[in-house]
Design a protein around this motif. Structure first.
Motif, PDB file in Angstrom:
ATOM      1  N   GLN A   1       0.828  -1.208   0.000  1.00  0.00           N
ATOM      2  CA  GLN A   1       0.000   0.000   0.000  1.00  0.00           C
ATOM      3  C   GLN A   1       0.863   1.258   0.000  1.00  0.00           C
ATOM      4  OE1 GLN A   1      -3.345  -0.341  -0.210  1.00  0.00           O
ATOM      5  NE2 GLN A   1      -3.030  -2.551  -0.153  1.00  0.00           N
ATOM      6  N   ARG A   2       0.228   2.355  -0.307  1.00  0.00           N
ATOM      7  CA  ARG A   2       0.904   3.651  -0.240  1.00  0.00           C
ATOM      8  C   ARG A   2       0.833   4.146   1.203  1.00  0.00           C
ATOM      9  NH1 ARG A   2      -0.976   9.292  -2.809  1.00  0.00           N
ATOM     10  NH2 ARG A   2       0.842  10.464  -2.137  1.00  0.00           N
ATOM     11  N   ILE A   3       1.984   4.273   1.824  1.00  0.00           N
ATOM     12  CA  ILE A   3       2.068   4.734   3.203  1.00  0.00           C
ATOM     13  C   ILE A   3       2.339   6.230   3.188  1.00  0.00           C
ATOM     14  CG2 ILE A   3       3.294   4.492   5.402  1.00  0.00           C
ATOM     15  CD1 ILE A   3       1.660   2.018   4.503  1.00  0.00           C
ATOM     16  N   GLU A   4       1.562   6.961   3.961  1.00  0.00           N
ATOM     17  CA  GLU A   4       1.686   8.416   4.012  1.00  0.00           C
ATOM     18  C   GLU A   4       2.108   8.861   5.415  1.00  0.00           C
ATOM     19  OE1 GLU A   4      -2.034  10.018   2.653  1.00  0.00           O
ATOM     20  OE2 GLU A   4      -1.964   8.866   0.801  1.00  0.00           O
ATOM     21  N   ARG A   5       2.566  10.075   5.496  1.00  0.00           N
ATOM     22  CA  ARG A   5       3.028  10.631   6.766  1.00  0.00           C
ATOM     23  C   ARG A   5       1.947  10.551   7.857  1.00  0.00           C
ATOM     24  NH1 ARG A   5       7.486  13.028   7.661  1.00  0.00           N
ATOM     25  NH2 ARG A   5       7.817  14.405   9.421  1.00  0.00           N
ATOM     26  N   ARG A   6       0.706  10.718   7.479  1.00  0.00           N
ATOM     27  CA  ARG A   6      -0.394  10.687   8.450  1.00  0.00           C
ATOM     28  C   ARG A   6      -0.568   9.312   9.093  1.00  0.00           C
ATOM     29  NH1 ARG A   6      -5.154   8.758   5.836  1.00  0.00           N
ATOM     30  NH2 ARG A   6      -4.809   8.552   3.597  1.00  0.00           N
ATOM     31  N   HIS A   7       0.049   8.281   8.529  1.00  0.00           N
ATOM     32  CA  HIS A   7      -0.041   6.930   9.079  1.00  0.00           C
ATOM     33  C   HIS A   7       0.990   6.655  10.171  1.00  0.00           C
ATOM     34  CE1 HIS A   7      -1.740   5.990   4.880  1.00  0.00           C
ATOM     35  NE2 HIS A   7      -2.750   5.978   5.724  1.00  0.00           N
ATOM     36  N   GLU A   8       1.914   7.585  10.384  1.00  0.00           N
ATOM     37  CA  GLU A   8       3.049   7.328  11.274  1.00  0.00           C
ATOM     38  C   GLU A   8       2.656   6.891  12.682  1.00  0.00           C
ATOM     39  OE1 GLU A   8       5.788  10.601  11.268  1.00  0.00           O
ATOM     40  OE2 GLU A   8       6.329  10.283   9.170  1.00  0.00           O
ATOM     41  N   GLY A   9       1.669   7.532  13.274  1.00  0.00           N
ATOM     42  CA  GLY A   9       1.261   7.206  14.637  1.00  0.00           C
ATOM     43  C   GLY A   9       0.816   5.763  14.783  1.00  0.00           C
ATOM     44  N   ARG A  10      -0.067   5.336  13.894  1.00  0.00           N
ATOM     45  CA  ARG A  10      -0.554   3.955  13.956  1.00  0.00           C
ATOM     46  C   ARG A  10       0.539   2.969  13.570  1.00  0.00           C
ATOM     47  NH1 ARG A  10      -6.720   4.223  12.154  1.00  0.00           N
ATOM     48  NH2 ARG A  10      -7.546   5.045  14.095  1.00  0.00           N
ATOM     49  N   LEU A  11       1.403   3.355  12.636  1.00  0.00           N
ATOM     50  CA  LEU A  11       2.513   2.468  12.279  1.00  0.00           C
ATOM     51  C   LEU A  11       3.441   2.246  13.468  1.00  0.00           C
ATOM     52  CD1 LEU A  11       3.439   3.584   8.662  1.00  0.00           C
ATOM     53  CD2 LEU A  11       2.546   1.363   9.368  1.00  0.00           C
ATOM     54  N   GLU A  12       3.689   3.302  14.236  1.00  0.00           N
ATOM     55  CA  GLU A  12       4.526   3.155  15.432  1.00  0.00           C
ATOM     56  C   GLU A  12       3.880   2.202  16.420  1.00  0.00           C
ATOM     57  OE1 GLU A  12       5.572   6.948  17.127  1.00  0.00           O
ATOM     58  OE2 GLU A  12       6.357   7.674  15.212  1.00  0.00           O
ATOM     59  N   GLN A  13       2.567   2.285  16.569  1.00  0.00           N
ATOM     60  CA  GLN A  13       1.854   1.361  17.459  1.00  0.00           C
ATOM     61  C   GLN A  13       1.941  -0.071  16.940  1.00  0.00           C
ATOM     62  OE1 GLN A  13      -2.055   3.101  17.451  1.00  0.00           O
ATOM     63  NE2 GLN A  13      -1.522   4.663  18.971  1.00  0.00           N
ATOM     64  N   LEU A  14       1.827  -0.224  15.620  1.00  0.00           N
ATOM     65  CA  LEU A  14       1.930  -1.554  15.023  1.00  0.00           C
ATOM     66  C   LEU A  14       3.338  -2.113  15.195  1.00  0.00           C
ATOM     67  CD1 LEU A  14       0.832  -3.943  13.452  1.00  0.00           C
ATOM     68  CD2 LEU A  14       1.196  -2.644  11.334  1.00  0.00           C
ATOM     69  N   VAL A  15       4.351  -1.289  15.044  1.00  0.00           N
ATOM     70  CA  VAL A  15       5.731  -1.728  15.271  1.00  0.00           C
ATOM     71  C   VAL A  15       5.868  -2.239  16.704  1.00  0.00           C
ATOM     72  CG1 VAL A  15       8.119  -0.941  15.530  1.00  0.00           C
ATOM     73  CG2 VAL A  15       6.817  -0.300  13.499  1.00  0.00           C
ATOM     74  N   GLN A  16       5.353  -1.494  17.657  1.00  0.00           N
ATOM     75  CA  GLN A  16       5.458  -1.891  19.066  1.00  0.00           C
ATOM     76  C   GLN A  16       4.736  -3.212  19.320  1.00  0.00           C
ATOM     77  OE1 GLN A  16       7.533  -0.080  21.044  1.00  0.00           O
ATOM     78  NE2 GLN A  16       7.343  -1.896  22.300  1.00  0.00           N
ATOM     79  N   ARG A  17       3.529  -3.353  18.785  1.00  0.00           N
ATOM     80  CA  ARG A  17       2.765  -4.600  18.971  1.00  0.00           C
ATOM     81  C   ARG A  17       3.486  -5.754  18.293  1.00  0.00           C
ATOM     82  NH1 ARG A  17       0.583  -8.132  21.785  1.00  0.00           N
ATOM     83  NH2 ARG A  17      -1.203  -9.226  20.927  1.00  0.00           N
ATOM     84  N   THR A  18       4.064  -5.511  17.130  1.00  0.00           N
ATOM     85  CA  THR A  18       4.799  -6.551  16.409  1.00  0.00           C
ATOM     86  C   THR A  18       6.003  -7.015  17.222  1.00  0.00           C
ATOM     87  OG1 THR A  18       4.073  -5.616  14.293  1.00  0.00           O
ATOM     88  CG2 THR A  18       5.950  -7.121  14.235  1.00  0.00           C
ATOM     89  N   LEU A  19       6.713  -6.081  17.829  1.00  0.00           N
ATOM     90  CA  LEU A  19       7.855  -6.443  18.682  1.00  0.00           C
ATOM     91  C   LEU A  19       7.409  -7.328  19.838  1.00  0.00           C
ATOM     92  CD1 LEU A  19       9.827  -3.076  18.728  1.00  0.00           C
ATOM     93  CD2 LEU A  19      10.478  -5.213  17.562  1.00  0.00           C
ATOM     94  N   ASP A  20       6.222  -7.083  20.375  1.00  0.00           N
ATOM     95  CA  ASP A  20       5.685  -7.924  21.444  1.00  0.00           C
ATOM     96  C   ASP A  20       5.427  -9.356  20.973  1.00  0.00           C
ATOM     97  OD1 ASP A  20       5.660  -5.653  23.073  1.00  0.00           O
ATOM     98  OD2 ASP A  20       3.500  -5.287  22.779  1.00  0.00           O
ATOM     99  N   LEU A  21       5.162  -9.515  19.676  1.00  0.00           N
ATOM    100  CA  LEU A  21       4.779 -10.817  19.126  1.00  0.00           C
ATOM    101  C   LEU A  21       5.936 -11.594  18.498  1.00  0.00           C
ATOM    102  CD1 LEU A  21       1.479  -9.645  17.405  1.00  0.00           C
ATOM    103  CD2 LEU A  21       1.662 -11.028  19.491  1.00  0.00           C
TER     104      LEU A  21
END
Length: 137
Positions: free
Chosen positions: A96-116
């Motif tokens: 998908q096309r990732i935009e700057r406005r997605h950064e907040g949720r992407l950071e949350q997804l990175v954190q959740r992914t690290l947990d998994l």
């Protein structure tokens, strides 16, 4: 559907523009915008006990049509996300096309992914790594 019940059944295809034979979900529906249909998918993931049905969540992730839809599903179900969901999300986000406005949720997804990560198998890790790289992170 009986009486004034506020639920309706629609196919997953209405949300994604594709049809999956035999797949349905239950929740409030709207045909006005894709955002309303994403809301339907979010509501439709819960089974009768209020728990998220992992198979439905996997299907919704697989058929989401945009980064916004994927990140909305993540935000709604982050606590229920397992290693398979995370790998699927990153694989789809990488396309998908990732935009700057997605950064907040992407950071949350990175954190959740690290947990998994500790529960991931090689294929999950490969999908996550590839998706992260394609997103430019």
């Amino acid at each position: 559907i009986v009486g004034a019940e506020a639920s309706a059944t629609i196919t997953i295809g209405m949300m994604t523009g594709t049809t999956i034979p035999g797949s349905t979900m239950t929740g409030a529906t709207s045909t006005s915008t894709s955002g309303s249909l994403i809301s339907t998918a979010i509501a439709g993931c819960a089974n009768g006990s209020g728990q998220v049905d992992p198979l439905k969540l996997t299907a919704y992730i697989s058929h989401a049509g945009s980064a916004d839809a994927l990140l909305t599903l993540f935000a709604a179900h982050s606590a229920s996300l397992n290693h398979i969901h995370a790998a699927n999300l990153w694989n789809k986000l990488g396309k998908q096309r990732i935009e700057r406005r997605h950064e907040g949720r992407l950071e949350q997804l990175v954190q959740r992914t690290l947990d998994l990560v500790s529960s991931c198998e090689a294929r999950n890790l490969a999908n996550i790594t590839h998706g992260v790289a394609k997103c430019g992170l």
